[in-house]
Design a protein around this motif. Structure first.
Motif, PDB file in Angstrom:
ATOM      1  N   ARG A  23      18.997 -15.038  30.954  1.00 18.07           N
ATOM      2  CA  ARG A  23      19.770 -13.742  30.824  1.00 18.07           C
ATOM      3  C   ARG A  23      18.727 -12.467  30.999  1.00 18.07           C
ATOM      4  O   ARG A  23      18.979 -11.440  31.199  1.00 18.07           O
ATOM      5  N   THR A  24      17.391 -12.989  30.843  1.00 14.53           N
ATOM      6  CA  THR A  24      16.309 -12.025  30.915  1.00 14.53           C
ATOM      7  C   THR A  24      15.098 -12.299  31.629  1.00 14.53           C
ATOM      8  O   THR A  24      15.544 -11.619  33.190  1.00 14.53           O
TER       9      THR A  24
ATOM     10  N   ASN B 108      21.013  -4.985  23.647  1.00 13.96           N
ATOM     11  CA  ASN B 108      22.068  -5.819  24.287  1.00 13.96           C
ATOM     12  C   ASN B 108      22.442  -7.031  23.086  1.00 13.96           C
ATOM     13  O   ASN B 108      21.770  -7.737  22.613  1.00 13.96           O
TER      14      ASN B 108
ATOM     15  N   ILE C 141      18.732 -20.309  27.616  1.00 15.91           N
ATOM     16  CA  ILE C 141      19.881 -19.288  27.937  1.00 15.91           C
ATOM     17  C   ILE C 141      19.451 -18.149  27.866  1.00 15.91           C
ATOM     18  O   ILE C 141      19.603 -17.247  28.719  1.00 15.91           O
ATOM     19  N   LEU C 142      18.750 -17.658  26.671  1.00 16.60           N
ATOM     20  CA  LEU C 142      18.193 -16.248  26.822  1.00 16.60           C
ATOM     21  C   LEU C 142      17.200 -16.233  27.948  1.00 16.60           C
ATOM     22  O   LEU C 142      17.053 -14.534  28.534  1.00 16.60           O
TER      23      LEU C 142
ATOM     24  N   ASN D 242      22.084 -10.931  24.035  1.00 13.23           N
ATOM     25  CA  ASN D 242      20.869 -11.245  23.792  1.00 13.23           C
ATOM     26  C   ASN D 242      20.191 -11.498  22.232  1.00 13.23           C
ATOM     27  O   ASN D 242      19.512 -12.220  21.899  1.00 13.23           O
TER      28      ASN D 242
END
Length: 319
Positions: A112-113, A37, A108-109, A40
């Motif tokens: 997203r995960t 990704n 933020i990561l 990411n």
């Protein structure tokens, strides 16, 4: 403060110790899980580099504040605050800004995960900060090698895999009936640890080599590191062992089919690495031979990256 003095303060040249496990983990994830990704990848890269710079800045700042010895090779060359004319207030601001950037991109990561990224990130964050900060910093105890090796060698490798393969149930969080559960695929985590052992050993050895060279000065500055407790002779033996176990781990990973057969090509690095080990053992010196620990780290693990990357390309082209 100039850009040059800032880069010296955060020791930008040492960030290779973070980039290498990050790159290796990314390639391994693509090889094993066929996942990548880009967003990411970029987010983690920013968080990783800024946090690494922050921890280095903290180290230089604390050493500048607490140093009892203000002369000699170690102080004059490695403490960038005095040499670069960076004031204590400026040094503090740099640390705060870098930590803030790392934290924001880490959050933020996580969004997203998975919350697993937050949990591991917070643990690495705490280790990084308290490595040189606090009443009894980790770096001033005989635990520096273990924490730096495992956190950077395994922790970064694991996270750089997980951000692409967070949906593969390697580690996962579950919530049911007001119960929050943590699930771990033990075999997968152990597999990742096995392939990261060369990184763990090499990164730990950079710290160990530094502590071996500085053991006398460290005692003056109230830093009682691993060589102080086990003695220089045993520390030099451990230095060699940590490299040898890395080669054994690669062979085991190939046998278990965690790495391709081509990974055995990296065994040719044993010859120059062994030569560097013997040179350092004969004359452990910060000015002359310490750099060999960095060279071995780059040599062994960059070779692993190149072989794994070439294997991925070859397999892709033959399909």
């Amino acid at each position: 403060m100039t850009i040059r003095s800032f880069l010296k303060y955060v020791e930008i040249q040492t960030k290779v110790a973070s980039v290498i496990p990050f790159t290796f983990g990314t390639l391994y994830c693509f090889y094993r899980y066929k996942s990548f990704n880009l967003i990411n990848f970029l987010i983690m890269f920013v968080s990783l580099i800024t946090f690494d710079m922050a921890t280095t800045a903290i180290n230089n700042y604390i050493d500048f504040k607490k140093a009892n010895k203000k002369e000699g090779y170690g102080y004059e060359v490695h403490n960038a605050m005095g040499r670069g004319g960076i004031s204590e207030k400026t040094g503090q601001r740099i640390i705060i800004i870098l930590l803030a950037i790392a934290a924001v991109f880490g959050l933020i990561l996580t969004l997203r995960t998975s919350l697993v990224v937050l949990l591991i990130g917070m643990l690495c964050f705490a280790i990084g900060v308290f490595y040189t900060f606090g009443p009894i910093p980790i770096s001033r105890m005989p635990l520096g090698e273990a924490f730096s090796g495992v956190t950077m060698g395994f922790g970064i490798t694991f996270l750089s895999i997980f951000i692409h393969a967070y949906d593969k149930n390697v580690v996962y969080l579950s919530y049911s009936s007001n119960v929050l559960g943590l699930g771990i695929n033990i075999l997968e985590v152990l597999s990742i640890f096995l392939i990261s052992i060369p990184l763990v050993g090499c990164i730990a050895n950079i710290m160990l080599a530094n502590n071996i060279c500085d053991v006398e000065d460290d005692i003056e500055n109230q830093r009682f590191t691993l060589p102080y407790y086990i003695g220089r002779k045993n520390a030099l033996r451990l230095f060699a062992f940590l490299y040898y176990i890395g080669y054994i781990a690669i062979i085991a990973a190939v046998i278990l089919r965690l790495l391709p057969l081509s990974a055995l090509i990296m065994l040719i690095t044993f010859i120059p690495a062994y030569k560097n080990i013997k040179i350092f053992q004969a004359n452990p010196s910060k000015a002359e031979t310490f750099v060999l620990s960095v060279k071995n780290m780059v040599l062994i693990n960059m070779f692993n990256i190149l072989v794994l990357g070439a294997t991925i390309i070859t397999v892709s082209l033959t399909k």
